[in-house]
Design a protein around this motif. Structure first.
Motif, PDB file in Angstrom:
ATOM      1  N   GLN A  87      15.560 -16.364  14.729  1.00 42.51           N
ATOM      2  CA  GLN A  87      15.012 -17.713  14.619  1.00 42.51           C
ATOM      3  C   GLN A  87      16.131 -18.748  14.747  1.00 42.51           C
ATOM      4  N   PRO A  88      16.318 -19.324  15.946  1.00 38.16           N
ATOM      5  CA  PRO A  88      17.332 -20.366  16.096  1.00 38.16           C
ATOM      6  C   PRO A  88      16.842 -21.692  15.538  1.00 38.16           C
ATOM      7  N   SER A  89      17.789 -22.577  15.229  1.00 35.48           N
ATOM      8  CA  SER A  89      17.425 -23.901  14.710  1.00 35.48           C
ATOM      9  C   SER A  89      18.581 -24.861  14.928  1.00 35.48           C
ATOM     10  N   ASP A  90      18.270 -26.142  14.936  1.00 32.33           N
ATOM     11  CA  ASP A  90      19.296 -27.180  15.027  1.00 32.33           C
ATOM     12  C   ASP A  90      18.622 -28.526  14.800  1.00 32.33           C
ATOM     13  N   PRO A  91      19.344 -29.513  14.274  1.00 34.47           N
ATOM     14  CA  PRO A  91      18.747 -30.841  14.118  1.00 34.47           C
ATOM     15  C   PRO A  91      18.907 -31.731  15.345  1.00 34.47           C
ATOM     16  N   ASP A  92      19.743 -31.320  16.300  1.00 30.71           N
ATOM     17  CA  ASP A  92      20.080 -32.156  17.454  1.00 30.71           C
ATOM     18  C   ASP A  92      19.123 -31.890  18.619  1.00 30.71           C
ATOM     19  N   PRO A  93      18.425 -32.920  19.133  1.00 29.25           N
ATOM     20  CA  PRO A  93      17.491 -32.722  20.247  1.00 29.25           C
ATOM     21  C   PRO A  93      18.137 -32.092  21.477  1.00 29.25           C
ATOM     22  N   LYS A  94      19.386 -32.464  21.797  1.00 28.12           N
ATOM     23  CA  LYS A  94      20.048 -31.877  22.964  1.00 28.12           C
ATOM     24  C   LYS A  94      20.289 -30.384  22.764  1.00 28.12           C
ATOM     25  N   ALA A  95      20.672 -30.017  21.545  1.00 26.67           N
ATOM     26  CA  ALA A  95      20.866 -28.604  21.243  1.00 26.67           C
ATOM     27  C   ALA A  95      19.550 -27.845  21.347  1.00 26.67           C
ATOM     28  N   LEU A  96      18.484 -28.418  20.822  1.00 27.94           N
ATOM     29  CA  LEU A  96      17.176 -27.767  20.893  1.00 27.94           C
ATOM     30  C   LEU A  96      16.743 -27.589  22.344  1.00 27.94           C
ATOM     31  N   GLY A  97      17.007 -28.585  23.183  1.00 31.38           N
ATOM     32  CA  GLY A  97      16.682 -28.459  24.595  1.00 31.38           C
ATOM     33  C   GLY A  97      17.473 -27.361  25.264  1.00 31.38           C
ATOM     34  N   SER A  98      18.734 -27.229  24.899  1.00 31.03           N
ATOM     35  CA  SER A  98      19.567 -26.170  25.457  1.00 31.03           C
ATOM     36  C   SER A  98      19.072 -24.795  25.021  1.00 31.03           C
ATOM     37  N   GLU A 104      14.829 -17.952  30.058  1.00 25.42           N
ATOM     38  CA  GLU A 104      15.326 -16.866  30.894  1.00 25.42           C
ATOM     39  C   GLU A 104      15.497 -15.567  30.115  1.00 25.42           C
ATOM     40  N   PHE A 105      15.171 -15.595  28.846  1.00 20.54           N
ATOM     41  CA  PHE A 105      15.351 -14.423  27.994  1.00 20.54           C
ATOM     42  C   PHE A 105      14.175 -13.480  28.194  1.00 20.54           C
ATOM     43  N   GLU A 106      14.455 -12.215  28.416  1.00 21.60           N
ATOM     44  CA  GLU A 106      13.415 -11.267  28.801  1.00 21.60           C
ATOM     45  C   GLU A 106      12.863 -10.462  27.639  1.00 21.60           C
ATOM     46  N   ARG A 107      13.282 -10.749  26.441  1.00 20.59           N
ATOM     47  CA  ARG A 107      12.769 -10.035  25.265  1.00 20.59           C
ATOM     48  C   ARG A 107      11.872 -10.961  24.452  1.00 20.59           C
ATOM     49  N   TYR A 108      11.222 -10.394  23.448  1.00 21.29           N
ATOM     50  CA  TYR A 108      10.246 -11.159  22.670  1.00 21.29           C
ATOM     51  C   TYR A 108      10.706 -11.441  21.248  1.00 21.29           C
ATOM     52  N   ASN A 109      11.935 -11.099  20.932  1.00 15.47           N
ATOM     53  CA  ASN A 109      12.393 -11.254  19.544  1.00 15.47           C
ATOM     54  C   ASN A 109      13.158 -12.550  19.305  1.00 15.47           C
ATOM     55  N   LEU A 110      13.193 -13.445  20.298  1.00 12.55           N
ATOM     56  CA  LEU A 110      13.832 -14.746  20.134  1.00 12.55           C
ATOM     57  C   LEU A 110      12.754 -15.813  20.010  1.00 12.55           C
ATOM     58  N   ARG A 111      12.652 -16.395  18.822  1.00 16.82           N
ATOM     59  CA  ARG A 111      11.595 -17.371  18.553  1.00 16.82           C
ATOM     60  C   ARG A 111      11.942 -18.746  19.126  1.00 16.82           C
ATOM     61  N   LEU A 112      10.929 -19.591  19.211  1.00 12.40           N
ATOM     62  CA  LEU A 112      11.161 -20.986  19.573  1.00 12.40           C
ATOM     63  C   LEU A 112      12.031 -21.643  18.508  1.00 12.40           C
ATOM     64  N   PRO A 113      12.944 -22.533  18.896  1.00 15.77           N
ATOM     65  CA  PRO A 113      13.829 -23.159  17.902  1.00 15.77           C
ATOM     66  C   PRO A 113      13.086 -24.113  16.986  1.00 15.77           C
ATOM     67  N   LEU A 114      13.587 -24.207  15.764  1.00 14.92           N
ATOM     68  CA  LEU A 114      13.046 -25.131  14.783  1.00 14.92           C
ATOM     69  C   LEU A 114      14.031 -26.278  14.548  1.00 14.92           C
ATOM     70  N   VAL A 115      13.493 -27.418  14.150  1.00 12.58           N
ATOM     71  CA  VAL A 115      14.326 -28.545  13.737  1.00 12.58           C
ATOM     72  C   VAL A 115      14.680 -28.330  12.268  1.00 12.58           C
ATOM     73  N   ILE A 116      15.921 -27.970  12.013  1.00 17.17           N
ATOM     74  CA  ILE A 116      16.364 -27.730  10.641  1.00 17.17           C
ATOM     75  C   ILE A 116      17.668 -28.467  10.404  1.00 17.17           C
ATOM     76  N   ASP A 117      17.667 -29.292   9.378  1.00 19.40           N
ATOM     77  CA  ASP A 117      18.859 -30.007   8.926  1.00 19.40           C
ATOM     78  C   ASP A 117      19.371 -29.287   7.688  1.00 19.40           C
ATOM     79  N   ALA A 118      20.549 -28.711   7.791  1.00 21.50           N
ATOM     80  CA  ALA A 118      21.080 -27.930   6.668  1.00 21.50           C
ATOM     81  C   ALA A 118      21.182 -28.758   5.395  1.00 21.50           C
ATOM     82  N   SER A 119      21.430 -30.057   5.525  1.00 26.74           N
ATOM     83  CA  SER A 119      21.619 -30.898   4.344  1.00 26.74           C
ATOM     84  C   SER A 119      20.317 -31.271   3.660  1.00 26.74           C
ATOM     85  N   ALA A 120      19.175 -30.899   4.268  1.00 24.06           N
ATOM     86  CA  ALA A 120      17.865 -31.235   3.690  1.00 24.06           C
ATOM     87  C   ALA A 120      17.015 -29.972   3.562  1.00 24.06           C
TER      88      ALA A 120
END
Length: 205
Positions: free
Chosen positions: A59-70, A77-93
């Motif tokens: 489960q990837p995550s990041d608070p930055d829109p550019k990072a989420l887009g990347s 292009e990932f051919e497996r099913y174990n990589l989830r859609l990224p979440l917006v997560i701010d570690a400080s909150a």
């Protein structure tokens, strides 16, 4: 995240450190379950590690829109099913994290390029979502140790970070240990890594 530009970003350090990180994770991660990656950045680690650890959900995550887009661009292009859609997560909150439970948390190169509140929030959030005893919180990056002489390159890096943002800088391992204990974690491993970095592992007591 609708309408977000999905443009791949590249972090040169990823290619240099990903194998060394994976070798440590082979010893520290559970055999199955969900790994929450906090501050996934470009998404390159997420793609590499999700492929390397096919039995784990990533489960990837990041608070930055550019990072989420990347992350989304790499995921397409990932051919497996174990990589989830990224979440917006701010570690400080941590009260706003969109994850109820996880079996492990990984955080690469965030602690030194964020305010101290993000590190405090990371441990607090980990206490919320890592329900199992011995579930690991794994941190990678450069740190300062009381009994180890700091490499000149890390001293220069610390000064550079602080010149860019006074809230940034290399953190003391003793301070991390203190915050960990306050949130019910104990440091169980310290792995020396290339380029004067460390991997620190904290587990639920």
């Amino acid at each position: 995240m609708s309408g977000m530009a999905q443009v791949k970003q590249h972090a040169p350090a990823t290619l240099r450190n990903r194998e060394a990180i994976a070798e440590v994770l082979e010893r520290e991660l559970p055999e199955s379950g969900l790994v929450l990656e906090v501050a996934s950045g470009t998404g390159e680690h997420a793609v590499f590690l999700a492929e390397r650890f096919a039995a784990l959900e990533w489960q990837p995550s990041d608070p930055d829109p550019k990072a989420l887009g990347s992350i989304l661009a790499y995921r397409e292009e990932f051919e497996r099913y174990n990589l989830r859609l990224p979440l917006v997560i701010d570690a400080s909150a941590p009260e706003s994290w969109e994850v109820n439970s996880a079996d492990a948390i990984l955080c690469i190169n965030m602690v030194h390029i964020s305010p101290w509140q993000a590190t405090e929030g990371l441990f607090k959030g980990a206490a919320q979502v890592l329900g199992k005893v011995n579930a690991p919180l794994v941190l990678y990056g450069p740190y300062l140790e009381a009994d180890v002489e700091t490499a000149p390159s890390n001293t220069a890096f610390d000064q550079s970070l602080k010149s860019r943002d006074g809230r940034w800088g290399l953190r003391k391992v003793n301070d991390l240990d203190r915050v960990a204990r306050a949130n019910g974690f104990t440091r169980t491993a310290r792995h020396g890594m290339p380029a004067n970095n460390l991997t620190l592992v904290y587990r639920r007591a």
